[in-house]
Write a protein that holds these residues in place. Sequence first.
Motif, PDB file in Angstrom:
ATOM      1  N   ARG A 294      27.291  79.260  67.479  1.00  0.00           N
ATOM      2  CA  ARG A 294      28.755  79.334  67.377  1.00  0.00           C
ATOM      3  C   ARG A 294      29.132  80.420  66.370  1.00  0.00           C
ATOM      4  O   ARG A 294      28.558  80.497  65.286  1.00  0.00           O
ATOM      5  N   VAL A 295      30.106  81.241  66.752  1.00  0.00           N
ATOM      6  CA  VAL A 295      30.588  82.343  65.925  1.00  0.00           C
ATOM      7  C   VAL A 295      32.061  82.113  65.600  1.00  0.00           C
ATOM      8  O   VAL A 295      32.867  81.856  66.501  1.00  0.00           O
ATOM      9  N   ARG A 296      32.408  82.212  64.327  1.00  0.00           N
ATOM     10  CA  ARG A 296      33.796  82.066  63.904  1.00  0.00           C
ATOM     11  C   ARG A 296      34.186  83.288  63.085  1.00  0.00           C
ATOM     12  O   ARG A 296      33.452  83.693  62.169  1.00  0.00           O
ATOM     13  N   ILE A 297      35.334  83.890  63.411  1.00  0.00           N
ATOM     14  CA  ILE A 297      35.831  85.089  62.747  1.00  0.00           C
ATOM     15  C   ILE A 297      37.285  84.857  62.368  1.00  0.00           C
ATOM     16  O   ILE A 297      38.089  84.443  63.212  1.00  0.00           O
ATOM     17  N   TRP A 298      37.640  85.153  61.099  1.00  0.00           N
ATOM     18  CA  TRP A 298      39.018  84.944  60.665  1.00  0.00           C
ATOM     19  C   TRP A 298      39.290  85.742  59.393  1.00  0.00           C
ATOM     20  O   TRP A 298      38.389  86.277  58.770  1.00  0.00           O
ATOM     21  N   MET A 299      40.570  85.796  59.020  1.00  0.00           N
ATOM     22  CA  MET A 299      40.986  86.411  57.763  1.00  0.00           C
ATOM     23  C   MET A 299      42.012  85.494  57.110  1.00  0.00           C
ATOM     24  O   MET A 299      42.918  84.995  57.791  1.00  0.00           O
ATOM     25  N   GLU A 300      41.878  85.266  55.804  1.00  0.00           N
ATOM     26  CA  GLU A 300      42.782  84.361  55.092  1.00  0.00           C
ATOM     27  C   GLU A 300      43.775  85.141  54.234  1.00  0.00           C
ATOM     28  O   GLU A 300      43.464  86.220  53.734  1.00  0.00           O
ATOM     29  N   ASP A 301      44.984  84.561  54.073  1.00  0.00           N
ATOM     30  CA  ASP A 301      45.939  85.136  53.139  1.00  0.00           C
ATOM     31  C   ASP A 301      45.661  84.603  51.731  1.00  0.00           C
ATOM     32  O   ASP A 301      44.682  83.867  51.511  1.00  0.00           O
ATOM     33  N   ASP A 302      46.518  84.947  50.775  1.00  0.00           N
ATOM     34  CA  ASP A 302      46.285  84.531  49.393  1.00  0.00           C
ATOM     35  C   ASP A 302      46.339  83.017  49.221  1.00  0.00           C
ATOM     36  O   ASP A 302      45.787  82.476  48.260  1.00  0.00           O
ATOM     37  N   GLY A 303      47.003  82.338  50.173  1.00  0.00           N
ATOM     38  CA  GLY A 303      47.088  80.894  50.104  1.00  0.00           C
ATOM     39  C   GLY A 303      45.980  80.177  50.841  1.00  0.00           C
ATOM     40  O   GLY A 303      45.996  78.943  50.958  1.00  0.00           O
ATOM     41  N   GLY A 304      45.025  80.948  51.361  1.00  0.00           N
ATOM     42  CA  GLY A 304      43.907  80.354  52.079  1.00  0.00           C
ATOM     43  C   GLY A 304      44.197  80.021  53.528  1.00  0.00           C
ATOM     44  O   GLY A 304      43.384  79.369  54.192  1.00  0.00           O
ATOM     45  N   ARG A 305      45.347  80.480  54.068  1.00  0.00           N
ATOM     46  CA  ARG A 305      45.690  80.223  55.460  1.00  0.00           C
ATOM     47  C   ARG A 305      45.188  81.348  56.358  1.00  0.00           C
ATOM     48  O   ARG A 305      45.182  82.513  55.956  1.00  0.00           O
ATOM     49  N   SER A 306      44.794  80.991  57.567  1.00  0.00           N
ATOM     50  CA  SER A 306      44.311  81.980  58.524  1.00  0.00           C
ATOM     51  C   SER A 306      45.475  82.858  58.985  1.00  0.00           C
ATOM     52  O   SER A 306      46.469  82.362  59.513  1.00  0.00           O
ATOM     53  N   VAL A 307      45.365  84.163  58.771  1.00  0.00           N
ATOM     54  CA  VAL A 307      46.453  85.100  59.079  1.00  0.00           C
ATOM     55  C   VAL A 307      46.641  85.256  60.579  1.00  0.00           C
ATOM     56  O   VAL A 307      47.771  85.240  61.093  1.00  0.00           O
ATOM     57  N   PHE A 308      45.551  85.412  61.300  1.00  0.00           N
ATOM     58  CA  PHE A 308      45.600  85.715  62.723  1.00  0.00           C
ATOM     59  C   PHE A 308      45.142  84.534  63.591  1.00  0.00           C
ATOM     60  O   PHE A 308      44.994  84.694  64.804  1.00  0.00           O
ATOM     61  N   GLY A 309      44.914  83.364  62.985  1.00  0.00           N
ATOM     62  CA  GLY A 309      44.228  82.305  63.705  1.00  0.00           C
ATOM     63  C   GLY A 309      42.751  82.635  63.783  1.00  0.00           C
ATOM     64  O   GLY A 309      42.323  83.754  63.466  1.00  0.00           O
ATOM     65  N   ASP A 310      41.950  81.689  64.203  1.00  0.00           N
ATOM     66  CA  ASP A 310      40.500  81.878  64.232  1.00  0.00           C
ATOM     67  C   ASP A 310      39.993  82.285  65.611  1.00  0.00           C
ATOM     68  O   ASP A 310      40.450  81.741  66.630  1.00  0.00           O
TER      69      ASP A 310
END
Length: 318
Positions: A294-310
Amino acid sequence: MKLATIDNGTPDGTAVVVSDDLSSCARLGMSMQQVLDRWDEVEWPEPAAPFDIAEALAPLPRAVQFLDGSAYVNHVELVRRARGAEMPERFWTDPLMYQGCSAPCLSATAPIATDPDWGTDFEAEVAVVTGFVPRGVSVARAGEAVRLVMLLNDVSLRALIPDELSKGFGFVQSKPPSAFSPIAVTPDALPGWAEGRLSGRVCVNLNDEAFGRAEAGADMTFGFPELIAHAAKTRDLPAGTIIGSGTVSNKLNGGPGKPVAEGGAGYSCIAEQRMVETIERGAAATPFLKGGDRVRIWMEDDGGRSVFGDIDQGVVPA
């Protein structure tokens, strides 16, 4: 502003405006391609209906074209170095780019089909979607064409690439459809967007273990304005053109990076880790993807929330 495409029973789905916390949305009554074609005329409603990110398709399920660059020249240098090939100096000044598979563009949860003989790999990248770009656009003006920013997993079949490239005619079989983040974001809504580059950690987990934590804004030799201008040198780019950054790749003290487990930023693809293993130990040890991974790719904002979804994909037998 955040946008997505949800399934409405048609191949292109329907575009929606999504709230910052990804909890609500508002339908735009047209496909994302139509939104891009009419960008300056669109009225943007306030999200009010519930939004289920699991229903999201790729932001552009069928793109007019997908052009993938190699903006992180460090990645190219490592690949060539591992096989003992010298890298031409012009690679530092003239972007590499190929035309990939634009239809279908896969959803963030679409499975990755693999065959043991294919050497299946993921590649975590940043991508932009453009408005109309005129032929011969300057680098100074090219950045104005960026409408949306998203992440992508550019699946590569490493074992098929050498034979294809040896023909001198580019990728086809070795570059199957890519998967895209469920959310696309306008540049003005990204605090990390500056001068055609996105700052922020591109996070990659392989089987729930940290594999990559590369900084997207570092070591990016060519920004998206340079990539767009390169693509438009001899042709107009229609609205809805997707341009990928290539594998996000960081150096460490001027040399190859280290795995996350050893305190480094890790890697955005398996091939790069294998290249570093080859350079440092004489042979690659990390296997390519297999069924059940399983591969998961994401980016978090300063609040730890996924910016673009996973992007969260399981690997299945082809």
